[in-house]
Design a protein around this motif. Structure first.
Motif, PDB file in Angstrom:
ATOM      1  N   VAL A  49       0.838  -1.198   0.000  1.00 11.34           N
ATOM      2  CA  VAL A  49       0.000   0.000   0.000  1.00 11.34           C
ATOM      3  C   VAL A  49       0.878   1.256   0.000  1.00 11.34           C
ATOM      4  CG1 VAL A  49      -1.706   1.304   1.346  1.00 11.34           C
ATOM      5  CG2 VAL A  49      -1.991  -1.161   1.018  1.00 11.34           C
ATOM      6  N   LEU A  50       1.981   1.243   0.718  1.00  7.05           N
ATOM      7  CA  LEU A  50       2.915   2.378   0.689  1.00  7.05           C
ATOM      8  C   LEU A  50       3.447   2.585  -0.731  1.00  7.05           C
ATOM      9  CD1 LEU A  50       4.410   4.544   2.316  1.00  7.05           C
ATOM     10  CD2 LEU A  50       6.211   2.862   2.726  1.00  7.05           C
ATOM     11  N   PHE A  51       3.807   1.503  -1.411  1.00 10.24           N
ATOM     12  CA  PHE A  51       4.251   1.581  -2.796  1.00 10.24           C
ATOM     13  C   PHE A  51       3.143   2.160  -3.679  1.00 10.24           C
ATOM     14  CE2 PHE A  51       4.357  -0.345  -7.030  1.00 10.24           C
ATOM     15  CZ  PHE A  51       5.574   0.145  -7.486  1.00 10.24           C
ATOM     16  N   MET A  52       1.912   1.741  -3.425  1.00 10.13           N
ATOM     17  CA  MET A  52       0.778   2.254  -4.181  1.00 10.13           C
ATOM     18  C   MET A  52       0.630   3.761  -3.970  1.00 10.13           C
ATOM     19  SD  MET A  52      -3.122   0.827  -4.203  1.00 10.13           S
ATOM     20  CE  MET A  52      -3.474   1.414  -2.564  1.00 10.13           C
ATOM     21  N   GLY A  53       0.843   4.233  -2.751  1.00 12.83           N
ATOM     22  CA  GLY A  53       0.779   5.661  -2.475  1.00 12.83           C
ATOM     23  C   GLY A  53       1.837   6.435  -3.244  1.00 12.83           C
ATOM     24  N   VAL A  54       3.057   5.919  -3.256  1.00 10.63           N
ATOM     25  CA  VAL A  54       4.137   6.559  -4.014  1.00 10.63           C
ATOM     26  C   VAL A  54       3.796   6.554  -5.506  1.00 10.63           C
ATOM     27  CG1 VAL A  54       6.573   6.346  -4.684  1.00 10.63           C
ATOM     28  CG2 VAL A  54       5.896   6.008  -2.297  1.00 10.63           C
ATOM     29  N   TYR A  55       3.273   5.419  -5.976  1.00 10.76           N
ATOM     30  CA  TYR A  55       2.900   5.288  -7.385  1.00 10.76           C
ATOM     31  C   TYR A  55       1.833   6.309  -7.767  1.00 10.76           C
ATOM     32  CZ  TYR A  55       1.122   3.149 -11.661  1.00 10.76           C
ATOM     33  OH  TYR A  55       0.700   2.929 -12.934  1.00 10.76           O
ATOM     34  N   TRP A  56       0.815   6.459  -6.919  1.00 12.45           N
ATOM     35  CA  TRP A  56      -0.236   7.435  -7.198  1.00 12.45           C
ATOM     36  C   TRP A  56       0.316   8.847  -7.217  1.00 12.45           C
ATOM     37  CZ3 TRP A  56      -4.625   5.315  -3.588  1.00 12.45           C
ATOM     38  CH2 TRP A  56      -5.260   4.243  -4.215  1.00 12.45           C
ATOM     39  N   PHE A  57       1.180   9.170  -6.248  1.00 15.20           N
ATOM     40  CA  PHE A  57       1.748  10.516  -6.173  1.00 15.20           C
ATOM     41  C   PHE A  57       2.576  10.831  -7.417  1.00 15.20           C
ATOM     42  CE2 PHE A  57       5.121  13.470  -4.837  1.00 15.20           C
ATOM     43  CZ  PHE A  57       4.329  14.540  -4.468  1.00 15.20           C
ATOM     44  N   VAL A  58       3.472   9.921  -7.778  1.00 17.40           N
ATOM     45  CA  VAL A  58       4.332  10.132  -8.950  1.00 17.40           C
ATOM     46  C   VAL A  58       3.488  10.150 -10.226  1.00 17.40           C
ATOM     47  CG1 VAL A  58       6.211   9.112 -10.309  1.00 17.40           C
ATOM     48  CG2 VAL A  58       6.372   9.196  -7.818  1.00 17.40           C
ATOM     49  N   GLY A  59       2.486   9.270 -10.292  1.00 16.75           N
ATOM     50  CA  GLY A  59       1.597   9.263 -11.460  1.00 16.75           C
ATOM     51  C   GLY A  59       0.860  10.577 -11.612  1.00 16.75           C
ATOM     52  N   GLY A  60       0.433  11.171 -10.501  1.00 14.64           N
ATOM     53  CA  GLY A  60      -0.220  12.474 -10.547  1.00 14.64           C
ATOM     54  C   GLY A  60       0.706  13.554 -11.069  1.00 14.64           C
ATOM     55  N   ILE A  83      -6.227  14.474  -7.484  1.00 14.71           N
ATOM     56  CA  ILE A  83      -6.760  13.376  -6.670  1.00 14.71           C
ATOM     57  C   ILE A  83      -5.674  12.325  -6.429  1.00 14.71           C
ATOM     58  CG2 ILE A  83      -8.411  11.449  -6.670  1.00 14.71           C
ATOM     59  CD1 ILE A  83      -9.717  14.097  -6.058  1.00 14.71           C
ATOM     60  N   SER A  84      -4.925  11.968  -7.471  1.00 12.89           N
ATOM     61  CA  SER A  84      -3.856  10.976  -7.326  1.00 12.89           C
ATOM     62  C   SER A  84      -2.788  11.444  -6.350  1.00 12.89           C
ATOM     63  CB  SER A  84      -3.213  10.676  -8.682  1.00 12.89           C
ATOM     64  OG  SER A  84      -4.107  10.029  -9.529  1.00 12.89           O
ATOM     65  N   MET A  85      -2.390  12.695  -6.485  1.00 13.47           N
ATOM     66  CA  MET A  85      -1.344  13.210  -5.594  1.00 13.47           C
ATOM     67  C   MET A  85      -1.837  13.293  -4.152  1.00 13.47           C
ATOM     68  SD  MET A  85       0.849  15.949  -7.867  1.00 13.47           S
ATOM     69  CE  MET A  85      -0.493  17.076  -8.100  1.00 13.47           C
ATOM     70  N   LEU A  86      -3.085  13.734  -3.948  1.00 17.81           N
ATOM     71  CA  LEU A  86      -3.629  13.804  -2.586  1.00 17.81           C
ATOM     72  C   LEU A  86      -3.740  12.408  -1.962  1.00 17.81           C
ATOM     73  CD1 LEU A  86      -6.402  16.544  -2.933  1.00 17.81           C
ATOM     74  CD2 LEU A  86      -4.173  16.737  -1.785  1.00 17.81           C
ATOM     75  N   ALA A  87      -4.221  11.442  -2.748  1.00 23.00           N
ATOM     76  CA  ALA A  87      -4.312  10.075  -2.225  1.00 23.00           C
ATOM     77  C   ALA A  87      -2.920   9.538  -1.918  1.00 23.00           C
ATOM     78  CB  ALA A  87      -5.026   9.173  -3.226  1.00 23.00           C
ATOM     79  N   GLY A  88      -1.962   9.802  -2.794  1.00 20.50           N
ATOM     80  CA  GLY A  88      -0.592   9.354  -2.561  1.00 20.50           C
ATOM     81  C   GLY A  88       0.010   9.973  -1.315  1.00 20.50           C
TER      82      GLY A  88
END
Length: 185
Positions: A49-60, A83-88
């Motif tokens: 889940v931490l990796f997913m957060g980083v992935y969402w942030f970088v994807g944003g 939204i991606s960056m906030l979730a990340g």
């Protein structure tokens, strides 16, 4: 949709063009991930889940940067990137809480999906007078309701279930890799 069944020659051509070692690597990685989920489900879920957060942030960030070269759908891209960056950021700031929330939301999604699929199967059973579809529909609805009533227990069991499936898929992939290698020889 095309319902043509591939011939043996077509299947053989696909198997011969498949890189067997790639299937083997995929299987070994699935086995490792499966064992990690089974032996240390909480830590593995935490880091996933931490990796997913980083992935969402970088994807944003990448979605925002892409606006410099492609301004189409600008409003949607800005909205999705924010939204991606906030979730990340939220997951990276509180990865333990994020793990609980992500797993619980996934359980709710699966529960609602089970009820939806169950209702569809019941309707199908009613229209076609198929008892098997009716039984599957009832079981799917019961499964969905159980998940919605006990989301925390299901969320705790989810990593173990995912680990078991990953382990099984990995073993199957390793077996298939050697079958493909043998077919190519």
């Amino acid at each position: 949709m095309d319902d043509e069944v591939p011939t043996n020659e077509e299947i053989d051509a696909v198997v011969r063009s498949m890189p067997w070692w790639l299937v083997l690597v995929w299987g070994l990685l699935a086995i490792i991930i499966g064992l990690m989920f089974i032996t240390t489900p909480l830590i593995t879920t935490y880091y996933l889940v931490l990796f997913m957060g980083v992935y969402w942030f970088v994807g944003g960030i990448f979605t925002l940067v892409s606006l410099f070269s492609d301004k189409s759908n600008m409003g949607w891209k800005i909205f999705l990137s924010v939204i991606s960056m906030l979730a990340g950021i939220a997951i990276m700031a509180q990865p333990l809480f994020g793990s609980i929330i992500v797993l619980t939301m996934l359980v709710f999604f699966i529960g609602f999906w089970g009820i939806l699929i169950g209702g569809t199967k019941l309707y199908e059973a009613y229209r076609s007078k198929d008892a098997g579809a009716g039984i599957l529909g009832v079981l799917s609805i019961i499964f969905g309701i159980i998940l919605l009533v006990f989301p925390w227990g299901a969320a705790l069991a989810l990593p173990l279930i995912a680990g078991a499936f990953a382990l099984l898929a990995g073993i199957c992939s390793v077996v298939v890799a050697f079958q493909v290698k043998k077919a190519q020889a």
